[in-house]
Design an enzyme around this catalytic site. Structure first.
Site, PDB file in Angstrom:
ATOM      1  N   ASP A  11     -27.709  75.402  16.668  1.00 29.30           N
ATOM      2  CA  ASP A  11     -29.091  75.541  17.120  1.00 29.30           C
ATOM      3  C   ASP A  11     -29.674  76.774  16.449  1.00 29.30           C
ATOM      4  OD1 ASP A  11     -28.481  73.404  18.695  1.00 29.30           O
ATOM      5  OD2 ASP A  11     -28.877  74.403  20.612  1.00 29.30           O
ATOM      6  N   ASP A  17     -34.405  63.619  26.127  1.00 24.34           N
ATOM      7  CA  ASP A  17     -34.025  64.724  26.998  1.00 24.34           C
ATOM      8  C   ASP A  17     -34.617  64.452  28.369  1.00 24.34           C
ATOM      9  OD1 ASP A  17     -33.034  65.821  24.639  1.00 24.34           O
ATOM     10  OD2 ASP A  17     -34.903  66.886  24.237  1.00 24.34           O
TER      11      ASP A  17
END
Length: 243
Positions: free
Chosen positions: A8, A129
């Site tokens: 990330d 998500d």
């Protein structure tokens, strides 16, 4: 089942967030390319990259770091975060990313997903998500009223290669994946589902392997392998039946 080590990116560095909160980040490596090589050397089969800054800004923000990662590894990679138009999709694929992940735009502009799947078959993945079963967008900042299972079926119809399902409440918290929700989503569609969020032990991987027949074909791990809670080599060996 395959293990996808995660990188990330925030301001060019490898970080992990808690529940998607940008102010709750831990920096693990200032050199993303070096980190990518580590995950490859430890057996990672597919590298999962997220441009966190891009996810919040809606436009790419870590392109040079991403380029460096792609040039440093031989394994395939997938990338999400701030990819909201065909031009960006094309640019990343040309850069060497093997498949792109569409998240926010998949909810807000489904026609783009359909167009991208038609132009780049096998190279488009959709990230769903969810918080309490509802789709969240824009770096998880906005929770919608759309059910994750409903969106998954819609994306399947467009021809996406896979769905990455993240339970926001579990992400970065190392409390174990949401097995029930992941299984329910996988059983609602015929395309592969990659689990994300909460992985903390080899037993979590075993629990996911037990629902592989439901269509859960992979799992993304970030904080657990950065912190040492899970050894990536062991995790890969487990999925291959070697331990």
């Amino acid at each position: 089942m395959i293990i996808l080590p995660a990188i990330d990116l925030k301001e060019g560095r490898c970080v992990r967030l808690e529940q998607g909160l940008m102010d709750k980040d831990t920096v693990y490596n200032d050199d993303p390319a070096a980190q990518a090589r580590i995950w490859q050397e430890q057996g990672g089969e597919l590298l999962h990259i997220v441009d966190l800054d891009g996810a919040f800004a809606g436009v790419p923000k870590n392109k040079e770091a991403i380029r460096a990662i792609v040039e440093a590894i031989d394994i395939p990679s997938e990338l999400g975060g701030g990819i909201r138009d065909m031009q960006t999709i094309e640019a990343y694929l040309e850069l060497g990313i093997d498949r792109v992940i569409l998240g926010t735009v998949a909810k807000e502009n489904p026609a783009l997903v359909q167009e991208a799947c038609a132009k780049y078959p096998g190279r488009i993945v959709v990230g769903i998500d969810a918080k309490d079963g509802l789709v969240a967008v824009r770096g998880w900042a906005d929770v919608t009223t759309k059910l994750a299972t409903e969106m998954a079926k819609e994306m399947e119809g467009f021809g996406v290669e896979a769905i990455i399902y993240t339970d926001i409440a579990r992400d970065g918290m190392m409390r174990g994946p949401n097995i029930a929700a992941t299984r329910a989503l996988a059983e609602s569609i015929a395309i592969p589902v990659i689990a994300s969020g909460g992985l903390s032990t080899l037993d979590d991987i075993r629990r996911l392997m037990a629902i592989e027949t439901s269509g859960v074909t992979g799992v993304i791990t970030g904080k657990a392998i950065y912190s040492g809670a899970i050894d990536l080599r062991e995790a890969v060996a487990l999925t291959k039946g070697q331990i």
